[in-house]
Each structure stands twice: as structure tokens, then as C-alpha cells.
Design an enzyme around this catalytic site. Structure first.
Site, mmCIF file in Angstrom:
data_model
loop_
_atom_site.group_PDB
_atom_site.id
_atom_site.type_symbol
_atom_site.label_atom_id
_atom_site.label_comp_id
_atom_site.label_asym_id
_atom_site.label_seq_id
_atom_site.Cartn_x
_atom_site.Cartn_y
_atom_site.Cartn_z
ATOM 1 N N TYR A 149 -3.539 -0.061 9.841
ATOM 2 C CA TYR A 149 -3.395 -0.373 8.644
ATOM 3 C C TYR A 149 -2.026 -0.206 7.961
ATOM 4 C CZ TYR A 149 -4.611 -0.505 3.392
ATOM 5 O OH TYR A 149 -4.484 -0.797 2.196
ATOM 6 N N SER B 7 0.864 -1.311 -0.168
ATOM 7 C CA SER B 7 0.009 0.006 -0.006
ATOM 8 C C SER B 7 0.781 1.258 -0.078
ATOM 9 C CB SER B 7 -0.768 0.020 1.158
ATOM 10 O OG SER B 7 -1.263 1.119 1.497
HETATM 11 P P1 NAP Z 1 -11.845 -5.072 -1.231
HETATM 12 O O1 NAP Z 1 -12.442 -4.369 -2.311
HETATM 13 O O2 NAP Z 1 -12.503 -4.467 0.222
HETATM 14 O O3 NAP Z 1 -11.656 -6.574 -1.230
HETATM 15 C C1 NAP Z 1 -10.980 -7.281 -0.224
HETATM 16 C C2 NAP Z 1 -11.257 -8.708 -0.238
HETATM 17 O O4 NAP Z 1 -10.477 -9.213 0.843
HETATM 18 C C3 NAP Z 1 -12.832 -9.190 -0.148
HETATM 19 O O5 NAP Z 1 -12.957 -9.951 -1.420
HETATM 20 C C4 NAP Z 1 -12.919 -9.581 1.145
HETATM 21 O O6 NAP Z 1 -13.899 -10.510 1.087
HETATM 22 C C5 NAP Z 1 -11.474 -10.164 1.259
HETATM 23 N N1 NAP Z 1 -11.157 -10.677 2.765
HETATM 24 C C6 NAP Z 1 -11.121 -9.758 3.844
HETATM 25 N N2 NAP Z 1 -10.722 -10.322 4.788
HETATM 26 C C7 NAP Z 1 -10.802 -11.498 4.422
HETATM 27 C C8 NAP Z 1 -10.352 -12.613 5.435
HETATM 28 N N3 NAP Z 1 -10.091 -12.557 6.783
HETATM 29 N N4 NAP Z 1 -10.166 -13.885 4.733
HETATM 30 C C9 NAP Z 1 -10.439 -14.119 3.683
HETATM 31 N N5 NAP Z 1 -10.682 -12.948 2.604
HETATM 32 C C10 NAP Z 1 -10.891 -11.751 3.194
HETATM 33 O O7 NAP Z 1 -10.415 -4.504 -1.130
HETATM 34 P P2 NAP Z 1 -9.520 -4.032 -2.273
HETATM 35 O O8 NAP Z 1 -9.731 -2.383 -2.512
HETATM 36 O O9 NAP Z 1 -9.674 -4.766 -3.762
HETATM 37 O O10 NAP Z 1 -8.323 -4.360 -1.819
HETATM 38 C C11 NAP Z 1 -7.458 -5.579 -2.010
HETATM 39 C C12 NAP Z 1 -6.072 -5.360 -1.227
HETATM 40 O O11 NAP Z 1 -5.574 -4.330 -1.752
HETATM 41 C C13 NAP Z 1 -6.117 -5.242 0.259
HETATM 42 O O12 NAP Z 1 -4.979 -6.022 0.857
HETATM 43 C C14 NAP Z 1 -5.939 -3.680 0.341
HETATM 44 O O13 NAP Z 1 -5.386 -3.385 1.623
HETATM 45 C C15 NAP Z 1 -4.709 -3.436 -0.612
HETATM 46 N N6 NAP Z 1 -4.787 -2.096 -1.113
HETATM 47 C C16 NAP Z 1 -6.101 -1.331 -1.529
HETATM 48 C C17 NAP Z 1 -5.887 -0.043 -2.221
HETATM 49 C C18 NAP Z 1 -6.889 0.623 -2.687
HETATM 50 O O14 NAP Z 1 -6.948 1.786 -3.016
HETATM 51 N N7 NAP Z 1 -8.350 -0.008 -2.703
HETATM 52 C C19 NAP Z 1 -4.618 0.581 -2.087
HETATM 53 C C20 NAP Z 1 -3.420 -0.369 -1.672
HETATM 54 C C21 NAP Z 1 -3.539 -1.498 -1.317
HETATM 55 P P3 NAP Z 1 -15.123 -10.625 2.320
HETATM 56 O O15 NAP Z 1 -14.909 -9.527 2.886
HETATM 57 O O16 NAP Z 1 -16.240 -10.734 1.531
HETATM 58 O O17 NAP Z 1 -14.691 -12.078 2.991
HETATM 59 C C1 GCO Z 2 -6.853 5.356 3.155
HETATM 60 C C2 GCO Z 2 -6.910 4.286 2.073
HETATM 61 C C3 GCO Z 2 -5.599 3.630 1.833
HETATM 62 C C4 GCO Z 2 -5.833 2.786 0.619
HETATM 63 C C5 GCO Z 2 -4.618 2.280 0.090
HETATM 64 C C6 GCO Z 2 -3.427 3.347 -0.303
HETATM 65 O O1 GCO Z 2 -7.800 5.168 3.794
HETATM 66 O O2 GCO Z 2 -5.989 6.330 3.135
HETATM 67 O O3 GCO Z 2 -8.072 3.379 2.103
HETATM 68 O O4 GCO Z 2 -5.044 3.357 2.762
HETATM 69 O O5 GCO Z 2 -6.787 1.786 0.648
HETATM 70 O O6 GCO Z 2 -3.988 1.138 0.688
HETATM 71 O O7 GCO Z 2 -2.302 2.772 -0.973
#
Ligand code: NAP
Ligand code: GCO
Length: 266
Positions: free
Chosen positions: A159, A146
């Protein structure tokens, strides 16, 4: 020979029901993957995700119910994947949650839950797949990091602590298992439009943009949120032979956020 091809490989992507995990799965299918395996926490979520995969024309996919924080369940899932699908060539630690609560108002249990899912679970899953990868002397582990692996901000202490830790877990897996031809790298997405970040993009009651939405656009040289599909190239690269000499690296896919001081006020 196409060094970016994933032909003949099996990938296990945790939490790939929608969002970033789903987009990575789609990219792997386009790169020729043999099988995609994913897990989420309920049968309902598995069924819904399977529908989405089939709608996208993806049939070489298998979904399982498994909470990534449950060590016994993860070990049992890995055995099941070996028996029902085959060897795990690629593990993507994608499942993650965020809690946006000021640190002094957060309970220890809330802090712990984020650490458990975002940091301890990637350790549990990686530890479960590594022995078989060591035997075969081949494997790819990709940890979804992240911006918060590098930066802090208000309300996301747990986080940031977890994602900063995940960066170091990535480097340590590389250090410990590189000699077995296992590559462990991270992808560091910037601000991606997924359900996780939907609350930060919601329109205000008066119809105006969420202040955080404008803030992110001003912090990103591209001037916009990124789409999950924009992680496709880096995710395929880190899973393929093209990255065999890349290890312990965090590949930030952030539209330039980490390079930029931010838009100057008018
Ligand atoms: P999301 O839309 O909230 O999807 C997260 C997925 O993880 C869901 O399918 C959820 O399924 C699953 N999950 C959560 N807890 C779980 C557990 N204990 N066991 C199994 N599955 C679990 O999130 P996303 O934005 O696609 O993010 C995916 C990854 O990228 C995360 O690690 C997040 O921190 C990271 N990330 C996101 C962003 C962003 O801007 N969106 C940026 C940087 C990093 P259920 O809740 O339905 O079980
Ligand atoms: C926030 C966001 C982030 C992103 C992501 C950034 O509240 O600042 O949710 O933390 O999801 O991980 O890279």
C-alpha cells in the site's frame, strides 16, 4: 461568479459506492455538479450504491460495472461515458484497497494486486481521459493518496509503495500535461472512518478500544478519526476553478498527523 462552483461539469469518481468516494460525490453535488459517474466491480455493488445515492436525494448519478485494473474495460467505459453522459471534466482516482500483511509473509500476487488497483489503475484511468482533456485544453485529475504516500508502518508495504508511487504519478501528470491546462493534484486523507479502516477500530473481545484506534487518536492533534465528509472542501477546491494554478500538489487532509510527533506518554 463562484470560483468554487462545479456547475455544468461532469465528474467520474472511481469506486464511489460508499466511503470517501461517496462523500466526494455528495460534496460535488452540493457544489452544483451536472453529473456524477462512478464505477465498481459488480452490478450488485452498483445497485446498492444507486440506492444509497437516491436515499441521499442524489439523482444526477450514473453507475457502471468496471474494474479499474482492466485497461480495455476502462477504455470502453470512457467511451460509454462520453456517449451517455458527456465529456469528463473531473476524474477522481478513488478506488483502492489495502492488505495488512507483514511483507515477508505476503505473496507476490498479493503485493501485485495492491499495486495494480492503487497505482496502475490511476494511470490507466488518467491515460484514458487525458486525450479528450488535451483537445479541450481543460481537465482536473485528483488522485486519492494517503498518509502512506509519506510514512511507512508495519504490514502495509504494498500500500505504501503504491501510494508513494501515486504521489509521483500525480507530479508527473502535472509535469506532462500542465501546458494543456490540465491540473493533476492529490488528496492525502489521514485516518478516515470508512469500511477500509473498520478493522482498525473494532472493539476488542473485552469491550475495550482497539489499540490501533487509541494509537491513531494519539497521533492526530485533533485526537480523533476524521469523517469522509471532512474531505468535501478540499475535494471541491481541487475540482474547481479556484485551484487552476495549483498543480502537482498533494493536499493532506489529516487533522495534522504529518505535522505532529505524537502525544507524549503520560
Ligand atoms: P473503501 O471504503 O474500501 O471503498 C473503496 C471503494 O473502491 C469501494 O467502493 C470498492 O468497491 C472500490 N474498488 C476497489 N477496488 C476496485 C476496482 N478494482 N475497481 C473498481 N472499484 C474498486 O475505501 P475508502 O476508505 O473509502 O478509500 C477510498 C480511497 O481512499 C482509497 O484509494 C484508499 O486507499 C484511500 N484512503 C483511505 C483512507 C482511510 O482512512 N479510509 C485514508 C487515506 C486514503 P468494491 O470493492 O465493492 O468493488
Ligand atoms: C492502515 C490504514 C491506512 C489508511 C490511510 C492513511 O492500515 O494504516 O488503512 O493506510 O487507510 O491510507 O492515510
Amino acid at each position: 461568479m463562484n470560483i468554487f462552483s462545479l456547475e455544468g461539469k461532469n465528474a467520474w469518481i472511481t469506486g464511489a459506492a460508499y466511503g470517501i468516494g461517496f462523500a466526494i460525490a455528495e460534496a460535488y453535488v452540493k457544489a452544483g455538479i451536472k453529473n456524477i459517474v462512478f464505477n465498481v466491480r459488480s452490478q450488485e455493488a452498483v445497485d446498492k450504491a444507486m440506492e444509497a445515492y437516491h436515499k441521499a436525494g442524489i439523482t444526477n448519478v450514473k453507475g457502471y460495472v468496471c474494474d479499474v485494473t482492466d485497461e480495455m474495460a476502462v477504455k470502453a467505459l470512457v467511451e460509454k461515458i462520453h456517449a451517455e453522459v458527456g465529456q469528463i471534466d473531473i476524474l477522481v482516482n478513488n478506488a483502492g484497497i489495502i492488505k495488512r500483511i507483514p511483507m515477508h509473509e505476503m505473496t507476490r500476487a498479493e503485493f501485485q494486486q495492491v499495486i495494480d488497483i492503487d497505482l496502475v489503475a490511476p494511470y490507466i484511468c488518467a491515460a484514458a481521459v487525458v486525450p479528450e482533456m488535451m483537445e479541450r485544453r481543460q481537465g482536473k485529475i485528483i488522485n486519492v493518496c494517503s498518509m502512506m504516500s509519506e510514512l511507512g508502518r508495519e504490514t502495509v508495504s504494498a500500500y505504501a509503495a503504491a501510494k508513494g508511487g501515486l504521489k509521483m504519478l500525480t507530479r508527473n501528470i502535472c509535469s506532462e500535461y500542465g501546458e494543456y491546462n490540465i491540473q493533476c493534484n492529490g488528496i492525502g486523507p489521514g485516518y478516515i472512518a470508512t469500511p477500509q479502516t473498520a478493522p482498525l477500530r473494532e472493539k476488542q473481545a473485552d469491550g475495550s478500544r482497539h489499540p490501533f484506534d487509541s494509537f491513531i487518536c494519539a497521533k492526530t492533534p485533533a485526537g480523533r478519526w476524521l469523517d469522509p465528509e471532512e474531505l468535501a472542501g478540499p475535494a471541491v477546491f481541487l475540482a474547481s476553478e479556484a485551484s487552476n494554478a495549483v498543480n502537482g500538489h498533494i493536499l493532506y487532509v489529516d487533522g495534522g498527523i504529518l505535522a505532529y510527533i505524537g502525544k507524549q506518554p503520560k
